[in-house]
Structure formats: C-alpha cells, structure tokens
Write a protein that holds these residues in place. Structure first.
Motif, PDB file in Angstrom:
ATOM      1  N   ALA A  45      12.860 -16.593 -14.084  1.00 58.64           N
ATOM      2  CA  ALA A  45      12.495 -16.880 -15.471  1.00 58.64           C
ATOM      3  C   ALA A  45      11.241 -17.739 -15.572  1.00 58.64           C
ATOM      4  CB  ALA A  45      13.656 -17.571 -16.176  1.00 58.64           C
ATOM      5  N   SER A  46      11.040 -18.605 -14.609  1.00 63.54           N
ATOM      6  CA  SER A  46       9.886 -19.514 -14.655  1.00 63.54           C
ATOM      7  C   SER A  46       8.681 -18.969 -13.892  1.00 63.54           C
ATOM      8  CB  SER A  46      10.268 -20.887 -14.089  1.00 63.54           C
ATOM      9  OG  SER A  46      10.673 -20.784 -12.726  1.00 63.54           O
ATOM     10  N   GLY A  47       8.857 -17.828 -13.233  1.00 63.64           N
ATOM     11  CA  GLY A  47       7.753 -17.244 -12.485  1.00 63.64           C
ATOM     12  C   GLY A  47       7.404 -18.032 -11.239  1.00 63.64           C
ATOM     13  N   THR A  48       8.417 -18.655 -10.619  1.00 63.24           N
ATOM     14  CA  THR A  48       8.177 -19.445  -9.406  1.00 63.24           C
ATOM     15  C   THR A  48       9.087 -18.914  -8.288  1.00 63.24           C
ATOM     16  OG1 THR A  48       9.826 -21.115 -10.087  1.00 63.24           O
ATOM     17  CG2 THR A  48       7.538 -21.474 -10.749  1.00 63.24           C
ATOM     18  N   SER A  49       9.397 -19.758  -7.328  1.00 62.53           N
ATOM     19  CA  SER A  49      10.239 -19.338  -6.205  1.00 62.53           C
ATOM     20  C   SER A  49      11.401 -20.302  -6.012  1.00 62.53           C
ATOM     21  CB  SER A  49       9.412 -19.287  -4.913  1.00 62.53           C
ATOM     22  OG  SER A  49       8.995 -20.598  -4.556  1.00 62.53           O
ATOM     23  N   ILE A  50      12.386 -19.867  -5.234  1.00 65.19           N
ATOM     24  CA  ILE A  50      13.539 -20.725  -4.924  1.00 65.19           C
ATOM     25  C   ILE A  50      13.076 -21.986  -4.202  1.00 65.19           C
ATOM     26  CG2 ILE A  50      15.628 -20.900  -3.511  1.00 65.19           C
ATOM     27  CD1 ILE A  50      16.194 -17.984  -4.113  1.00 65.19           C
ATOM     28  N   ALA A  51      12.128 -21.827  -3.288  1.00 64.55           N
ATOM     29  CA  ALA A  51      11.622 -22.977  -2.530  1.00 64.55           C
ATOM     30  C   ALA A  51      10.958 -24.001  -3.453  1.00 64.55           C
ATOM     31  CB  ALA A  51      10.629 -22.512  -1.469  1.00 64.55           C
ATOM     32  N   THR A  52      10.210 -23.508  -4.441  1.00 67.62           N
ATOM     33  CA  THR A  52       9.555 -24.405  -5.395  1.00 67.62           C
ATOM     34  C   THR A  52      10.582 -25.201  -6.194  1.00 67.62           C
ATOM     35  OG1 THR A  52       7.640 -22.951  -5.622  1.00 67.62           O
ATOM     36  CG2 THR A  52       8.021 -24.531  -7.390  1.00 67.62           C
ATOM     37  N   ILE A  53      11.625 -24.525  -6.648  1.00 69.27           N
ATOM     38  CA  ILE A  53      12.660 -25.197  -7.438  1.00 69.27           C
ATOM     39  C   ILE A  53      13.407 -26.214  -6.588  1.00 69.27           C
ATOM     40  CG2 ILE A  53      14.798 -24.844  -8.739  1.00 69.27           C
ATOM     41  CD1 ILE A  53      13.686 -22.091  -9.526  1.00 69.27           C
ATOM     42  N   SER A  54      13.648 -25.886  -5.327  1.00 67.86           N
ATOM     43  CA  SER A  54      14.306 -26.826  -4.417  1.00 67.86           C
ATOM     44  C   SER A  54      13.460 -28.076  -4.220  1.00 67.86           C
ATOM     45  CB  SER A  54      14.566 -26.146  -3.078  1.00 67.86           C
ATOM     46  OG  SER A  54      15.209 -27.034  -2.184  1.00 67.86           O
ATOM     47  N   ARG A  55      12.135 -27.886  -4.013  1.00 67.21           N
ATOM     48  CA  ARG A  55      11.228 -29.028  -3.853  1.00 67.21           C
ATOM     49  C   ARG A  55      11.173 -29.850  -5.131  1.00 67.21           C
ATOM     50  NH1 ARG A  55       7.844 -25.175  -1.471  1.00 67.21           N
ATOM     51  NH2 ARG A  55       6.563 -25.135  -3.362  1.00 67.21           N
ATOM     52  N   PHE A  56      11.096 -29.163  -6.267  1.00 69.46           N
ATOM     53  CA  PHE A  56      11.053 -29.839  -7.565  1.00 69.46           C
ATOM     54  C   PHE A  56      12.291 -30.705  -7.768  1.00 69.46           C
ATOM     55  CE2 PHE A  56      12.736 -29.639 -11.920  1.00 69.46           C
ATOM     56  CZ  PHE A  56      11.767 -30.367 -12.590  1.00 69.46           C
ATOM     57  N   SER A  57      13.461 -30.170  -7.462  1.00 73.47           N
ATOM     58  CA  SER A  57      14.719 -30.907  -7.651  1.00 73.47           C
ATOM     59  C   SER A  57      14.722 -32.202  -6.847  1.00 73.47           C
ATOM     60  CB  SER A  57      15.910 -30.027  -7.244  1.00 73.47           C
ATOM     61  OG  SER A  57      15.958 -28.847  -8.005  1.00 73.47           O
ATOM     62  N   LYS A  58      14.294 -32.113  -5.593  1.00 73.61           N
ATOM     63  CA  LYS A  58      14.281 -33.300  -4.732  1.00 73.61           C
ATOM     64  C   LYS A  58      13.197 -34.289  -5.166  1.00 73.61           C
ATOM     65  CE  LYS A  58      16.163 -30.828  -0.734  1.00 73.61           C
ATOM     66  NZ  LYS A  58      15.924 -30.341   0.641  1.00 73.61           N
ATOM     67  N   LYS A  59      12.072 -33.759  -5.644  1.00 70.48           N
ATOM     68  CA  LYS A  59      10.959 -34.632  -6.017  1.00 70.48           C
ATOM     69  C   LYS A  59      11.293 -35.510  -7.216  1.00 70.48           C
ATOM     70  CE  LYS A  59       6.833 -33.270  -5.146  1.00 70.48           C
ATOM     71  NZ  LYS A  59       5.505 -32.597  -5.104  1.00 70.48           N
ATOM     72  N   ILE A  60      12.162 -35.013  -8.122  1.00 70.75           N
ATOM     73  CA  ILE A  60      12.510 -35.814  -9.306  1.00 70.75           C
ATOM     74  C   ILE A  60      13.821 -36.583  -9.111  1.00 70.75           C
ATOM     75  CG2 ILE A  60      11.242 -34.283 -10.844  1.00 70.75           C
ATOM     76  CD1 ILE A  60      13.950 -33.242 -11.860  1.00 70.75           C
ATOM     77  N   GLY A  61      14.274 -36.659  -7.856  1.00 68.98           N
ATOM     78  CA  GLY A  61      15.376 -37.574  -7.553  1.00 68.98           C
ATOM     79  C   GLY A  61      16.749 -36.970  -7.338  1.00 68.98           C
ATOM     80  N   PHE A  62      16.862 -35.626  -7.316  1.00 67.99           N
ATOM     81  CA  PHE A  62      18.155 -34.988  -7.093  1.00 67.99           C
ATOM     82  C   PHE A  62      18.249 -34.487  -5.649  1.00 67.99           C
ATOM     83  CE2 PHE A  62      17.301 -34.632 -11.634  1.00 67.99           C
ATOM     84  CZ  PHE A  62      18.487 -35.115 -12.175  1.00 67.99           C
ATOM     85  N   GLN A  63      19.470 -34.391  -5.137  1.00 63.05           N
ATOM     86  CA  GLN A  63      19.646 -33.982  -3.753  1.00 63.05           C
ATOM     87  C   GLN A  63      19.363 -32.496  -3.555  1.00 63.05           C
ATOM     88  OE1 GLN A  63      23.592 -35.192  -2.598  1.00 63.05           O
ATOM     89  NE2 GLN A  63      23.101 -37.367  -2.638  1.00 63.05           N
TER      90      GLN A  63
END
Length: 281
Positions: A45-63
């Motif tokens: 939906a966001s036009g990105t990748s699973i790896a990007t979302i995983s990095r994003f989640s960790k970067k904003i403080g989630f495991q």
C-alpha cells in the motif's frame, strides 16, 4: 489521527530515509486501516518493501513491525481531542480547558515513550558527576531554571546561567568527571550545538531533553529523553512541550533524591531554611 503515534513519528521524521518517510506518511494517514494490516500489505500500500518497514519500526523505537502494529491498535482506539477548535468568541473556560487538554496530551504522549533504561542512564550520569551543568536558551531556559531550583534541594552541585556567554564559560569548565543537562525543543539551535561541541571536546556526559529524536543534539548526546507535543493554531509546539520537559526534569529530580543522593539530609536542611522565611500564625 492519534496524538501519540504522530508525535512519535514526528520526533524521528527528519532522520528517516525517503522510503521510510513514505511508510510514516502512509501509517499516519491510514492509521485505523493500517492497524489491521500485515507487513506485506503495508509494504504494497505504501509502495515500499518489508525490509523498509522493518527498519522504520525499529528506528522509531519499536522492536519489530508486530510490536508497532500492536501499539497501532491501541492508538487507533484513542480519541484525539488535541486539535480542539478555539476562537475569540469562546468562553474563557473553554479556552482554558483546551490549554489543559493540550498539556495533558503532551504529558501522556511523553510518558508513553519513557523507559527504564534511559532514566537509569540519566540517573547514573547525575550520580557520577561532581558538577552538573544546566544549559538551555529561550523558552528552554525556563526548564533549566526549574532544574536548578529542584536540584538545589539535593547534594548535587549545579551550574546555571541564563546569559549565553556565561553558559559558554560554564561548558568550558566541565570535564569528564561532570555531566551536562541540555534542553532544546528542536535540538537544532546553533548556539546550543556550539555548547554541545565544547562539552564533547571535554568528554562531558550529556543528558538531552528534546522533541526531535533525529536532531544533531540527540545524535551528539549520551542519553536522550524525548518530550512529545503537537502544535495547535494558537499554541506553538515548543510551548506545548514545556509542560512535558518540566515534568521530565521533575522526574529526574525525584529519581535522584530517592535513589541516588548520598546526602539524604540535604533536602531537609534546605526545607528548614525556606520554612524560616514564612510567617507563622
């Protein structure tokens, strides 16, 4: 839209990559829907990748994304009354109520991102310091003045000055055996960053309170405590964050007084001195 989630993302936004910002923008705009989507569905939906979302989640403080998704479900259920409308025809009580709601939401959002690790590190920095330098400019100087007022009740020796040149001199006096507490809403003020550079040159441990987790101040500091807030039509974000920053300072004071201070009698001695200034019936 959720105050807590948007505030968390906003505090890290400047440090996100272009594709990570696409994830952030999509989640903020589609919070309720995204809270029930899989990581693959969000990527599509966001036009990105699973790896990007995983990095994003960790970067904003989630495991992980699963951790982020769990919190999204909680945020999506909250009623966001932060942007209550106000105009000159409102009753004074309505305007006051809006101001209270702004402060309460800022406190709630800031509390949600606090953790034991950062607080313990900050307490250790204060515990190991011979002297603590307090630094802040403009509105942030109000917070550091409050910190000075609080810690004068403890055995921790503090340096405080509102004049910038005197703050520069105070920064130059500190060493690796001391510490510094710096408050800056944006974390990007050039004068504050000049103080940070001086402190880093002398290897002074730095505890920073800021609303921008991706700021140069946060990057150059040893411990970072994040204050979250949102801007309203009449109240700048920097003003809204003051209540949370002052409360963070009060939290550090309480932790130090209860768990760290080696001279437990100092609080009583200072209180007795102040009590002598008051009239008795």
């Amino acid at each position: 839209m959720s105050l807590k989630f948007t505030s968390i993302v906003k505090s890290y936004y400047q440090g996100l990559s272009k594709t990570e910002k696409k994830v952030a923008d999509y989640l903020i705009e589609h919070l309720a829907i995204a809270s029930s989507m899989s990581i693959q569905e969000v990527a599509d939906a966001s036009g990105t990748s699973i790896a990007t979302i995983s990095r994003f989640s960790k970067k904003i403080g989630f495991q992980s994304y699963q951790d982020l998704r769990m919190h999204l479900n909680l945020y999506a259920q909250q009623v966001d009354d932060f942007f209550l409308s106000m105009d000159k025809d409102d009753r004074p009580l309505n305007i006051a109520s809006n101001s209270f709601s702004t402060g309460i939401n800022s406190l709630s959002a800031t509390k949600s991102v606090l953790n034991d690790t950062d607080l313990e590190k900050a307490a250790d920095a204060l515990k190991n310091a011979k002297t603590c330098g307090l630094f802040g400019l403009g509105g942030s100087s109000v917070v550091t003045l409050n910190a000075y007022h609080r810690f004068m009740r403890t055995s921790l020796l503090c340096l405080f000055a509102q004049d910038y040149h005197m703050q520069l001199m105070n920064a130059g006096r500190l060493t690796s055996k001391d510490c510094a507490l710096i408050v800056s809403h944006t974390g990007r003020n050039k004068d504050i960053l000049r103080l940070v550079d001086i402190l880093n040159q002398h290897e002074v441990p730095i505890v920073a309170i800021t609303s921008n987790a991706a700021s140069p101040l946060a990057t150059k500091s040893d411990i970072v405590l994040i204050s979250l807030s949102e801007e309203t039509k009449y109240r700048p974000e920097a003003v809204s964050s003051l209540v949370s920053q002052i409360t963070l300072v009060d939290s550090l004071f309480m932790i130090y007084a209860l768990k760290v201070d080696r001279d437990k009698e100092m609080l009583l001695r200072v209180r007795e001195v102040i009590d002598d200034t008051r009239e008795t019936k």
